[in-house]
Design a protein around this motif. Structure first.
Motif, PDB file in Angstrom:
ATOM      1  N   TYR A  19     -28.084   1.688  -9.818  1.00  0.00           N
ATOM      2  CA  TYR A  19     -28.691   0.523  -9.165  1.00  0.00           C
ATOM      3  C   TYR A  19     -29.420  -0.338 -10.197  1.00  0.00           C
ATOM      4  O   TYR A  19     -29.270  -1.573 -10.223  1.00  0.00           O
ATOM      5  N   ALA A  40     -38.114   1.912   3.110  1.00  0.00           N
ATOM      6  CA  ALA A  40     -37.124   2.188   4.153  1.00  0.00           C
ATOM      7  C   ALA A  40     -36.843   3.684   4.240  1.00  0.00           C
ATOM      8  O   ALA A  40     -37.049   4.424   3.267  1.00  0.00           O
ATOM      9  N   GLN A  59     -31.045   7.427   4.161  1.00  0.00           N
ATOM     10  CA  GLN A  59     -29.887   7.747   4.999  1.00  0.00           C
ATOM     11  C   GLN A  59     -29.149   8.926   4.380  1.00  0.00           C
ATOM     12  O   GLN A  59     -28.954   8.975   3.162  1.00  0.00           O
ATOM     13  N   ILE A  90     -18.716   3.416   0.601  1.00  0.00           N
ATOM     14  CA  ILE A  90     -19.781   2.410   0.540  1.00  0.00           C
ATOM     15  C   ILE A  90     -19.255   1.165  -0.167  1.00  0.00           C
ATOM     16  O   ILE A  90     -18.733   1.237  -1.279  1.00  0.00           O
ATOM     17  N   ASP A  98     -22.921  -3.425  -0.737  1.00  0.00           N
ATOM     18  CA  ASP A  98     -23.984  -2.615  -0.143  1.00  0.00           C
ATOM     19  C   ASP A  98     -24.791  -1.897  -1.214  1.00  0.00           C
ATOM     20  O   ASP A  98     -25.385  -0.855  -0.957  1.00  0.00           O
ATOM     21  N   HIS A 152     -27.592  -2.292  -2.412  1.00  0.00           N
ATOM     22  CA  HIS A 152     -29.003  -2.058  -2.107  1.00  0.00           C
ATOM     23  C   HIS A 152     -29.210  -0.809  -1.240  1.00  0.00           C
ATOM     24  O   HIS A 152     -30.348  -0.386  -1.033  1.00  0.00           O
ATOM     25  N   ARG A 153     -28.121  -0.214  -0.772  1.00  0.00           N
ATOM     26  CA  ARG A 153     -28.220   1.045  -0.036  1.00  0.00           C
ATOM     27  C   ARG A 153     -28.322   2.247  -0.980  1.00  0.00           C
ATOM     28  O   ARG A 153     -28.794   3.304  -0.573  1.00  0.00           O
ATOM     29  N   LEU A 154     -27.858   2.073  -2.214  1.00  0.00           N
ATOM     30  CA  LEU A 154     -27.765   3.213  -3.125  1.00  0.00           C
ATOM     31  C   LEU A 154     -29.082   3.977  -3.303  1.00  0.00           C
ATOM     32  O   LEU A 154     -29.092   5.207  -3.288  1.00  0.00           O
ATOM     33  N   PHE A 203     -31.265   4.501  -1.287  1.00  0.00           N
ATOM     34  CA  PHE A 203     -31.693   5.093  -0.015  1.00  0.00           C
ATOM     35  C   PHE A 203     -30.606   5.977   0.598  1.00  0.00           C
ATOM     36  O   PHE A 203     -30.582   6.179   1.808  1.00  0.00           O
ATOM     37  N   LEU A 204     -29.715   6.499  -0.260  1.00  0.00           N
ATOM     38  CA  LEU A 204     -28.662   7.400   0.195  1.00  0.00           C
ATOM     39  C   LEU A 204     -28.838   8.773  -0.444  1.00  0.00           C
ATOM     40  O   LEU A 204     -29.078   8.884  -1.645  1.00  0.00           O
TER      41      LEU A 204
END
Length: 237
Positions: A45, A101, A104, A114, A118, A120-122, A124-125
């Motif tokens: 990220y 956040a 997940q 993914i 996306d 910005h999800r990294l 939070f995974l």
């Protein structure tokens, strides 16, 4: 999820002292995280977005568990800082350089699905096997290189502090006096976890036989087959 009104930060007494003395939250790079998958996610990220620093502070949405004490706040110096979730989320909702956040949890065959946009999800995974942690994460990032990132911490953010069940009562008593002597923290709520030594639980265990009366006397006679004779007719060898 048992408690969505609080966020807990399991950490150590020195980290708590830094938090209260400076009235700030400190985010560090994930260099020493045990989960290599998680470290790599934040590293990718950071590289993809050309940030000089990406760090995080890990919390949990879960109620008290032995796992959190043992893994994140082990030993007699462990503490759990309980934050008001509403205040916490409001503080970072629109604050530059921070994202707050829930994490997940996904399965191994899902990470390859993914989408690139996306990214910005990294941070939070995490893998499905960590789902019991119910993690909530505060992410921080800057363009320039640095070793840490801090955020101001209003005093109303902290609801209470709980000492580890492994902490000796004398330590808790002395530490409580020291914490409340810090400027602005005179009324800090401090407790001591009894997760592993709870008197209510133990009293219920002690009362268990009496609540069942003499049921175990007649019951045990029906479970033992002494053969044709009585116990007296079968002397020990």
């Amino acid at each position: 999820m048992e408690n969505t009104k609080d966020l807990r930060r399991y950490t150590t007494l020195p980290v708590l002292l830094d938090m209260l003395v400076r009235n700030q939250l400190t985010l560090l790079a994930p260099d020493n995280w045990a989960d290599v998958n998680d470290r790599n996610a934040l590293g990718i990220y950071q590289q993809a977005l050309h940030y000089g620093f990406v760090g995080a502070m890990c919390l949990t949405q879960a109620a008290e568990t032995f796992h959190h004490w043992e893994v994140f706040a082990g030993g007699g110096g462990g503490v759990a800082v309980v934050f008001d979730r509403g205040e916490f989320e409001a503080l970072f909702e629109n604050q530059a350089h921070f994202i707050a956040a829930p994490v997940q949890y996904i399965k191994l065959n899902e990470i390859g699905e993914i989408e690139a946009d996306d990214i910005h999800r990294l941070p939070f995974l995490k893998r499905w096997g960590f789902r019991h942690e119910e993690e909530y994460r505060l992410l921080g990032y800057t363009v320039e290189k640095r070793r840490s990132l801090v955020a101001p911490m209003p005093r109303n953010l902290i609801k209470r502090v709980i000492f580890s069940p492994f902490a000796h009562p004398t330590l808790v008593e002395s530490a409580t006096l020291a914490l409340r002597a810090l400027a602005g923290w005179k009324t800090l709520r401090v407790g001591h976890s009894h997760l592993t030594d709870n008197q209510t639980w133990q009293k219920a265990l002690r009362d268990f036989p009496s609540r069942h009366g003499t049921i175990y006397g007649p019951w045990i006679d029906t479970q033992i087959d002494f053969g044709e004779g009585t116990p007296a007719e079968h002397p020990r060898d």
